[in-house]
Each structure stands twice: as C-alpha cells, then as structure tokens.
Design an enzyme around this catalytic site. Sequence first.
Site, PDB file in Angstrom:
ATOM      1  N   SER A  87     -90.864 100.795  33.331  1.00  0.00           N
ATOM      2  CA  SER A  87     -91.440 100.773  34.674  1.00  0.00           C
ATOM      3  C   SER A  87     -90.372 101.077  35.720  1.00  0.00           C
ATOM      4  O   SER A  87     -89.847 102.181  35.769  1.00  0.00           O
ATOM      5  CB  SER A  87     -92.126  99.428  34.920  1.00  0.00           C
ATOM      6  N   HIS A 196     -99.367  98.786  37.805  1.00  0.00           N
ATOM      7  CA  HIS A 196     -99.802  99.815  36.852  1.00  0.00           C
ATOM      8  C   HIS A 196    -101.325  99.821  36.699  1.00  0.00           C
ATOM      9  O   HIS A 196    -101.860  99.885  35.590  1.00  0.00           O
ATOM     10  CB  HIS A 196     -99.105  99.653  35.506  1.00  0.00           C
TER      11      HIS A 196
END
Length: 311
Positions: A87, A196
Amino acid sequence: MKIAFVFAGQGSQYLGMGKELSTTNQTFKSCFDEINQDGDLAKVCFEDEQRLNQTKDAQWAIYSISMATVKLLEQEGIKPEGCIGLSLGEYSAYACVGAMSIEEGVTLTKKRGALMQDTIEGTNSGMAAILSLDPLLIEEACREASDLGKVSVANYNAPDQIVITGEIPALEKAMDLCSKKGARRAIKLQVSGAFHSELLNPAKKDLRETLEKVNWQPCTVPVYSNVSGKVTDSLVDSLVNQLVSPVHFIEGIENMIDDGFDTFIEIGPKATCSSFIKKIASKKGVTVTTCNVEDEKSLAKTKETLQGGQA
C-alpha cells in the site's frame, strides 16, 4: 542471491521509530535531518503518538523513515534488484528506485494521507482481517453482505490473512458470514475507515493531479505493483487505482519468487511483511530468506544474513 526491498505500509508505525538510527548512524541521520528541517518529523515520530496514528501524518512519517533506511543500506553497499511495497510502501519503493526524488515522495505521501483521512472521515466504515479462509469464500461473503452497503477485499496479504473493507453494516455482516464459512477469526482493525475501497473514489482526482506534478524518471530496477502484482510503466494510473483497489501483495511476491528473488529485506517500522512473505513462499513450496532493518540490532542481523547466515 537475488535481493528485493520490501516497504512497510500504514499500521506499522510506532512511537520512537527511527530514533536509535537517527542518533547512531550518520547516513540515516543526514537523510532524516534533511526532511526534519522544521522539526516536524522528529515530533511526529518521537513525541506525538496521536499525530503518528492519524493517517495524514502516519503516511509521510513512515515513508521518511523508510527512505532514510534506504540511504543507510546504500552506504553499506546493499542495493535491491527489485522492490515491492504494501500500500503506502509502494511510494517508498518508487522513490528507492529513482522514479521520484525523496522530497517529491514526502510531498506525495503528505497529500495522499490528508486526502484519505479527509475523505474517509465522513463515512461510517472500517476494515477487518479474515484469518484462514479461502479467498474465494471471503469474496463470496462480501458479495452476500453487499445488500447492507459497500464491502470488498482490501488486501490479499498472505494465504491465511485477507483484509476486507467497507461500510460498517456490510462489513460486520461479511465478518459474520466469513466466520460461518469457516474462518478461524474475523478481527475488526483499528483504522479510521475503509481504505482500498470505492469509498475513496472522491479522492482520486486530487491524487492524480498531485501525481502528475511529479518529475517521473525511469525505474532503475523493477517495482511490482499492488494493483496487478506485476511491473508496470503506468505509474500514475497504477497509484491512482491502488487508492480504491485491492492490494495484491500475494501475487506480487509470487511473481517475484518466480522471477528469481530469494532474499527479501523489509524496510520500515516492524517486520509485518516478512511474515506474509514466508507464508506465501511456503505455500509455493520454496524457501526464501527474510530480514528487516529498523534499528542497529536488525541492521547487524541483516548484514550477517547477507554474508551467509540465515534469517
């Protein structure tokens, strides 16, 4: 030995991260001090736990510590032949391979963190880790729970750990369904909202505009994308999509192993990714070496490992 650098994401931060190296290692200190000219980095990392645990400050602080560690390793003659990040860690990976400058990365991660925090604060949402359940069954649970709101997979971290993300009513229903389908545990995570996920769609435009201001350069070694698990030349599109798409960390590590990587050095606070990598490799039936660098002790152990020991 084929070395990959692995960069930690948000959630790995802890108060005092980087403090030892900022006093004992001159190379680390020089990079840290350059970013810390106004004193804010030291304040966030060493003094203000409340700020450190807020998305808008955690992201640039983790990135900064990671980049100072990269400089330290370069001074030690340790360089990667490929990189991957989890990420937020993908931004560290691109800075590591020269796609952008360290300074540009600080600006980017400050903007990304602020955008994510501001966007998600208006939602009743969260994330949960699902342990020891087939990903197909987790995806099925998310579809079945979507009658109560948005819920989907956020992170394919390891064979036995998938993170789901979404609006609280749908998230809680999906957690319950996963438990009924055989998950060992379903644990709600202490995060500020559904990262996300499509709930972050409103932030995409501003993030793209910020990314397009970067003076992007060719990567010196390949970076494996979170969105596809593969190397991509479309960095801006990939990083924008990463904001709202699942992180395919499992696929990225599998592809790196297939490409010959056998030694993974985790950079940043803690060593969370290393445990994921060992599990991914084990499921593939291969053995890899993992180590991490976050302080003098782990640096010494990593150097010993690279000289012929085992992690």
